[in-house]
Scaffold this active site. Sequence first.
Site, PDB file in Angstrom:
ATOM      1  N   LYS A 217     -42.137  18.866 -27.170  1.00  0.00           N
ATOM      2  CA  LYS A 217     -42.020  19.479 -25.851  1.00  0.00           C
ATOM      3  C   LYS A 217     -42.583  18.493 -24.833  1.00  0.00           C
ATOM      4  CE  LYS A 217     -43.231  23.636 -23.236  1.00  0.00           C
ATOM      5  NZ  LYS A 217     -44.501  24.230 -22.836  1.00  0.00           N
ATOM      6  N   HIS A 236     -54.306  29.162 -24.295  1.00  0.00           N
ATOM      7  CA  HIS A 236     -53.654  29.564 -25.554  1.00  0.00           C
ATOM      8  C   HIS A 236     -54.188  28.688 -26.674  1.00  0.00           C
ATOM      9  CE1 HIS A 236     -51.473  25.961 -24.429  1.00  0.00           C
ATOM     10  NE2 HIS A 236     -51.034  25.865 -25.676  1.00  0.00           N
ATOM     11  N   ASP A 238     -52.561  26.751 -30.234  1.00  0.00           N
ATOM     12  CA  ASP A 238     -51.240  26.383 -30.775  1.00  0.00           C
ATOM     13  C   ASP A 238     -50.990  27.114 -32.093  1.00  0.00           C
ATOM     14  OD1 ASP A 238     -50.987  24.709 -28.647  1.00  0.00           O
ATOM     15  OD2 ASP A 238     -51.252  22.847 -29.759  1.00  0.00           O
ATOM     16  N   HIS A 292     -56.955  26.169 -25.327  1.00  0.00           N
ATOM     17  CA  HIS A 292     -56.861  25.123 -24.308  1.00  0.00           C
ATOM     18  C   HIS A 292     -55.870  25.530 -23.220  1.00  0.00           C
ATOM     19  CE1 HIS A 292     -53.984  24.306 -27.551  1.00  0.00           C
ATOM     20  NE2 HIS A 292     -53.208  23.721 -26.660  1.00  0.00           N
TER      21      HIS A 292
END
Length: 360
Positions: A217, A236, A238, A292
């Site tokens: 991404k 959030h 990962d 993060h």
Amino acid sequence: MVTSSFLVPRVESLSSSGIQSIPKEYIRPQEELTSIRDVFEDEKKVEGPQVPTIDLKEMESEDKVVREKCREELVKAAKEWGVMHLVNHGIPDDLIDRVKKAGKAFFDLPIEEKEKHANDQASGNVQGYGSKLANNASGQLEWEDYFFHLIFPEDKRDISIWPRTPSDYTEVTSEYARQLRSLATKILSVLSLGLGLEEGRLEKEVGGLEELLLQMKINYYPKCPQPDLALGVEAHSDISALTFILHNMVPGLQLLYEGKWITAKCVPNSIIMHIGDTIEILSNGKYKSIIHRGLVNKEKVRISWAVFCEPPKEKIILKPLAETVTEAEPPLFPPRTFAQHIEHKLFRKTQDSLLPRKAN
């Protein structure tokens, strides 16, 4: 497939339109605003905790003592932080420069050109050029556009959606994917040994060479006229096993460490690596998947290249490995497929957004 840019406003368009105030959908809730600071000032701070830097040069040294010390440092960082700057990682600097140049060249194209690669999130087609849609009850948006595509294994790619411009995009991205996949194997080996497992165990548990997917991404964060009100990416963790990140040396990444937001320094020639939820689950919480977020600024465009190493959605049951569980340390996570883990996180996020907001 091309979707209408009228339906999905690009953040780049907003940024370049000359607006002085950002639309309300991009303004973060009050309790978040208190912690958003000037990212350039924050990056200069030398006091307080700092994201660890791990030098991988000695990871495969002939000297056992030297090799063990390097591996121990990586394991320690994975347990205490769940994020680190990797230096001397073995991927040539010139290849990384070419990857960055190729991604920047795509985003330098006019928006109409980029729209030819637009994804169609409504129909479940997430690969391609996009911007976040409001998918939660609060209707919150993030100050970024992106390009998302699967880059490894090669037989699972859809090259037809990859950028044609610049002409070397496919070549350099494919070579970077191959080299990153090798680095992932080395990291997973060290993490396996750090849990007292056989070297190849975690690699096998996340799908091995055939099934572990590398999804890239490219995050494009345009200049923001009110950076103290917005986020490039909201807080959030990962879902991946591991995430590897390159960036254009503009600060923005923040980690929630011991209850405080820490801004990651820009370390030259490094790759940032996160431990994702998948490894946190398999290790029964011994390795941390850190929360993060991404800040934005009004002076410089920030670009990052995140590669998420993800297990197959249905084939593997994610749960703490038997060797990580004892009577004193019972399993912290219930068994779920990767797809179920994603659903669980989305459901929890939706539930959270429906709750009345409390100020900190």
